[in-house]
Design a protein around this motif. Structure first.
Motif, short mmCIF file in Angstrom:
data_model
loop_
_atom_site.label_atom_id
_atom_site.label_comp_id
_atom_site.label_asym_id
_atom_site.label_seq_id
_atom_site.Cartn_x
_atom_site.Cartn_y
_atom_site.Cartn_z
N ARG A 96 -3.20 -9.88 4.58
CA ARG A 96 -4.05 -9.05 3.74
C ARG A 96 -5.48 -9.04 4.25
NH1 ARG A 96 -7.62 -11.82 0.61
NH2 ARG A 96 -7.10 -13.91 -0.16
N ARG A 101 -8.58 -5.98 -4.36
CA ARG A 101 -7.25 -5.38 -4.47
C ARG A 101 -7.28 -4.03 -5.18
NH1 ARG A 101 -3.43 -9.49 -6.84
NH2 ARG A 101 -2.80 -9.97 -4.72
N SER A 102 -8.25 -3.83 -6.05
CA SER A 102 -8.31 -2.58 -6.82
C SER A 102 -8.93 -1.43 -6.04
CB SER A 102 -9.09 -2.80 -8.12
OG SER A 102 -10.45 -3.11 -7.84
N TYR A 110 3.49 -6.83 3.53
CA TYR A 110 4.47 -7.86 3.20
C TYR A 110 5.62 -7.83 4.20
CZ TYR A 110 2.27 -8.08 -1.43
OH TYR A 110 1.38 -8.23 -2.46
N ILE A 141 6.69 -9.31 -10.76
CA ILE A 141 6.89 -9.21 -9.32
C ILE A 141 8.33 -9.52 -8.97
CG2 ILE A 141 6.27 -10.26 -7.10
CD1 ILE A 141 3.45 -10.68 -8.23
N ASN A 171 2.14 -8.15 -14.10
CA ASN A 171 1.88 -8.23 -12.66
C ASN A 171 2.50 -7.08 -11.87
OD1 ASN A 171 0.40 -9.84 -10.86
ND2 ASN A 171 1.45 -11.70 -11.54
N HIS A 172 2.12 -5.87 -12.22
CA HIS A 172 2.68 -4.69 -11.55
C HIS A 172 2.11 -4.55 -10.15
CE1 HIS A 172 2.73 -0.07 -11.10
NE2 HIS A 172 3.93 -0.55 -10.80
N ARG A 173 2.99 -4.52 -9.16
CA ARG A 173 2.62 -4.30 -7.77
C ARG A 173 3.29 -3.01 -7.31
NH1 ARG A 173 -0.43 -7.51 -9.11
NH2 ARG A 173 -0.86 -9.60 -8.27
N LEU A 176 5.72 -2.59 -4.30
CA LEU A 176 7.04 -3.22 -4.30
C LEU A 176 8.10 -2.37 -4.97
CD1 LEU A 176 6.09 -6.91 -5.18
CD2 LEU A 176 6.49 -5.92 -2.92
N GLU A 202 -3.21 -2.09 -15.56
CA GLU A 202 -1.76 -2.02 -15.36
C GLU A 202 -1.11 -1.18 -16.45
OE1 GLU A 202 -0.19 -6.15 -13.56
OE2 GLU A 202 -1.17 -6.33 -15.51
#
Length: 388
Positions: A96, A101-102, A110, A141, A171-173, A176, A202
């Motif tokens: 990373r 992150r935002s 990944y 996740i 924890n929305h990613r 993924l 989120e």
């Protein structure tokens, strides 16, 4: 298993993280430093560092990265005796940038498809390895990693006698969820939990609203709902008597939207009715107790890991039986420790130090300003309340 049972069990994937040696695009970073990262193991390490008995349950490869992960997590005092080693699948890794992150500048790549952790399922994670704690902590996740992982979360959140208190961080990613479906799956899993943490951003992305009261209307089932960051506040909705801070077993309880309808008209309380002070306000009728607490001002050094730190701080305060305002403040203080430290893991403030700050009156809390190194400062209030 020998010894006293854990207070908290955290289940999920941990990976080896490669952190950049300098700012910039991944394409321009010449070298990386090895670390570890993973929402559930981050929470486990932070709770163990705060003095709690914690077990992390996951799967890693039989490779050197798996050795590094288990050794590093164990060094925090976390029980890794239930971690399974997979000789056929590798330990996940990721790279990373150091951007927030935002923001669009943040990049993360990944290498976790087909990882050992993606083979978690009800068959490969025995229930007796996760069910003997007071709290079982899960995140959304895991649901995105594979069909087996998703089935595991549905199995662990199923109503059953003697179930631990289920803590679920949404924890929305987005990266993924290649096949979509995140909004429905994460809402359904959250409805099956006892304590839910979700960021206002989120909730907006998933369900079209960042308003805490509207999120509560979507999620009436959990006894405790924490909406982080709405209008600069974090808000706790809690049914009276639902979470005394000493969670025991959870009896069978319905876990679907059809069993507990959640329209806004059925759930009193709006954000405008509960302005952002630290006091608790019961809503109309048999409503939740609603508590809103602003985050202190922080000189941000790194933004990654703050959500996991908040969860750890809040759960630690919950285990200690603290009041909602104190639990939220301890969550904010743990997040501030992460925000003012490099890497995904940061040492939490000493308990006496955090207790002192959490007990500040509203005016002093509003003046609180934390910068890098604050967790190693003394415990005198005048050393920690910085004003402009």
């Amino acid at each position: 298993m020998t010894g006293p049972p854990p207070e908290v069990v955290c289940v999920g994937e941990s990976m080896v993280a490669f952190l950049p040696s300098r700012p910039g695009r991944l394409a321009d970073v010449p070298a990386f430093t090895r670390a570890i990262g993973g929402a559930e193991s981050n929470v486990a390490c932070a709770l163990a560092a705060a003095g709690h008995r914690v077990r992390w349950v996951g799967r890693v490869g039989t490779d050197g990265f798996g050795d590094h992960l288990t050794d590093t997590i164990a060094a925090y005092g976390v029980d890794v005796g239930s971690v399974r080693r997979d000789p056929h699948r590798p330990t996940g890794v990721y790279f990373r940038t150091d951007a927030d992150r935002s923001t669009a500048a943040h990049e993360v790549v990944y290498y976790r498809a087909g990882s050992a952790a993606s083979a978690m399922s009800p068959r490969t994670v025995p229930y007796d390895t996760v069910a003997d704690g007071r709290i079982l902590h899960l995140t959304g996740i895991t649901a995105a990693l594979s069909d087996g992982c998703r089935a595991l979360l549905y199995d662990l959140t199923a109503p059953r006698p003697g179930r631990p208190l289920i803590s679920f961080d949404v924890n929305h990613r987005p990266a993924l969820w290649h096949a979509g479906g995140a909004a429905e799956v994460l809402l359904d899993l959250a409805r099956r939990a006892d304590l839910v943490l979700v960021g206002a951003d989120e909730a907006e992305r998933l369900w079209g609203t960042a308003d805490p009261a509207e999120v509560r209307a979507l999620l009436p089932e959990p006894a405790t709902l924490i909406v982080k960051g709405g209008e600069g506040l974090t808000t706790a909705f809690e049914r009276p008597g639902a979470a005394s801070g000493h969670p025991g077993t959870v009896s069978e309880r319905p876990g679907t939207a059809s069993e507990r309808p959640g329209t806004a008209s059925e759930r009193p309380g709006t954000a405008s009715e509960h302005p952002g002070t630290a006091s608790e306000r019961p809503g109309r009728g048999a409503a939740d107790a609603v508590t809103s607490v602003p985050a202190p001002r922080v000189d941000v050094l790194a933004s990654v890991g703050a959500g996991d730190a908040f969860a750890a701080g809040f759960l630690s305060a919950t285990l200690r039986g603290l009041a909602p305002r104190a639990r939220l403040r301890h969550g904010h203080l743990a997040a501030a420790a992460a925000l003012t430290s490099p890497g995904d893991l940061a040492a939490p403030p000493r308990r006496a130090h955090a207790d002192l700050l959490a007990a500040l009156d509203d005016d002093a809390w509003g003046r609180l300003h934390l910068g890098p190194g604050w967790t190693s400062a003394g415990t005198e209030a005048d050393e920690e309340v910085r004003t402009p």
